[in-house]
Design an enzyme around this catalytic site. Sequence first.
Site, PDB file in Angstrom:
ATOM      1  N   SER A 235       0.779  -1.165   0.106  1.00 55.57           N
ATOM      2  CA  SER A 235      -0.062   0.023  -0.029  1.00 55.57           C
ATOM      3  C   SER A 235       0.940   1.240  -0.098  1.00 55.57           C
ATOM      4  O   SER A 235       0.435   2.465  -0.443  1.00 55.57           O
ATOM      5  CB  SER A 235      -1.152  -0.020   1.174  1.00 55.57           C
ATOM      6  OG  SER A 235      -0.410  -0.498   2.244  1.00 55.57           O
TER       7      SER A 235
ATOM      8  N   HIS B 226       1.842   4.637   4.202  1.00 55.92           N
ATOM      9  CA  HIS B 226       0.786   5.474   3.325  1.00 55.92           C
ATOM     10  C   HIS B 226       1.109   6.715   2.722  1.00 55.92           C
ATOM     11  O   HIS B 226       1.403   7.341   1.506  1.00 55.92           O
ATOM     12  CB  HIS B 226      -0.470   5.095   3.834  1.00 55.92           C
ATOM     13  CG  HIS B 226      -0.900   3.958   3.925  1.00 55.92           C
ATOM     14  ND1 HIS B 226      -2.136   3.502   4.709  1.00 55.92           N
ATOM     15  CD2 HIS B 226      -0.387   2.683   3.418  1.00 55.92           C
ATOM     16  CE1 HIS B 226      -2.355   2.268   4.708  1.00 55.92           C
ATOM     17  NE2 HIS B 226      -1.364   1.735   4.244  1.00 55.92           N
TER      18      HIS B 226
END
Length: 286
Positions: free
Chosen positions: A209, A262
């Site tokens: 991610s 992230h």
Amino acid sequence: MSTPLKLVAFSKEQPARLLTIYLINQGINVEYQHSGNDYAHSVMLLELSDQIQAKKIAEEFVLNPNDVKYQTAAWQSGETVNLTPVKSFSAAKALYDLKQAPFTSSILAICLVIYLLAMIGISGPYFWLKIQPIAILIDSGQWWRLLGPALIHFSVLHIAFNMLWWWSLGKQIETTFGINSLLMLFVFSAIVSNASQLLVSGPNFGGLSGVVYALVGCVWWLGWLKPSWGLSLPKPIIGFLLVWLVVGYLDILPVNMANTAHTVGLICGCVFAWFLVTRAKSVSTQ
């Protein structure tokens, strides 16, 4: 007349022509154009003064291409454009797509194989790729572990979400800029985001991610810095992903989120987009 600007591109001809007809019906000067790449059917904007209105209409079309108003515009113009239903699966098309983006396909396959092996009890790759504290990395010299977390996943939802975005955005970047550019973005964002997460919360994390958010940041900023390249994300999608990023920091989800990875990944992608645009300007002036 201004230099034509690629407003949006599709993998099929029908939606491109339908949007072209609707934009013309709205008084916006556009034309349909075909090229030889994966997203070969483009809508080209001929007047930059119409860019803001045209982008808004294009984003609405992408979100709901079956709205009756588009077919109505085609009927009013004397043309009928039928959207062909997408086949659920075509082995030949899937193989073609995989060959067109070999690095994107390779990372996809590696992640899936590692996850499936873990599901049947073969967890060796997990232990070999798991990141270690900086002090241990310095002693062991196993620096590949800075990349490792990007290749390991812990649930079906986790890997499905990441593989969907990796395939969708990674393929666009690879087919537009080449395998080397996507490779650089992958390595750069994986190392920086994983190292940042390690320093903030320790070694217990994994997933692609951080790299996915780098792809989001790259495509998002390319759509802003260089819209003529034809890469962009609809504003609602950007909004959703940014809200999801913020939600991760609120600690209200039932799973632990690698929030630092992230955020840092998103920043890496934005920086890489700036690098690509700057490099292109430098080459054009030589």
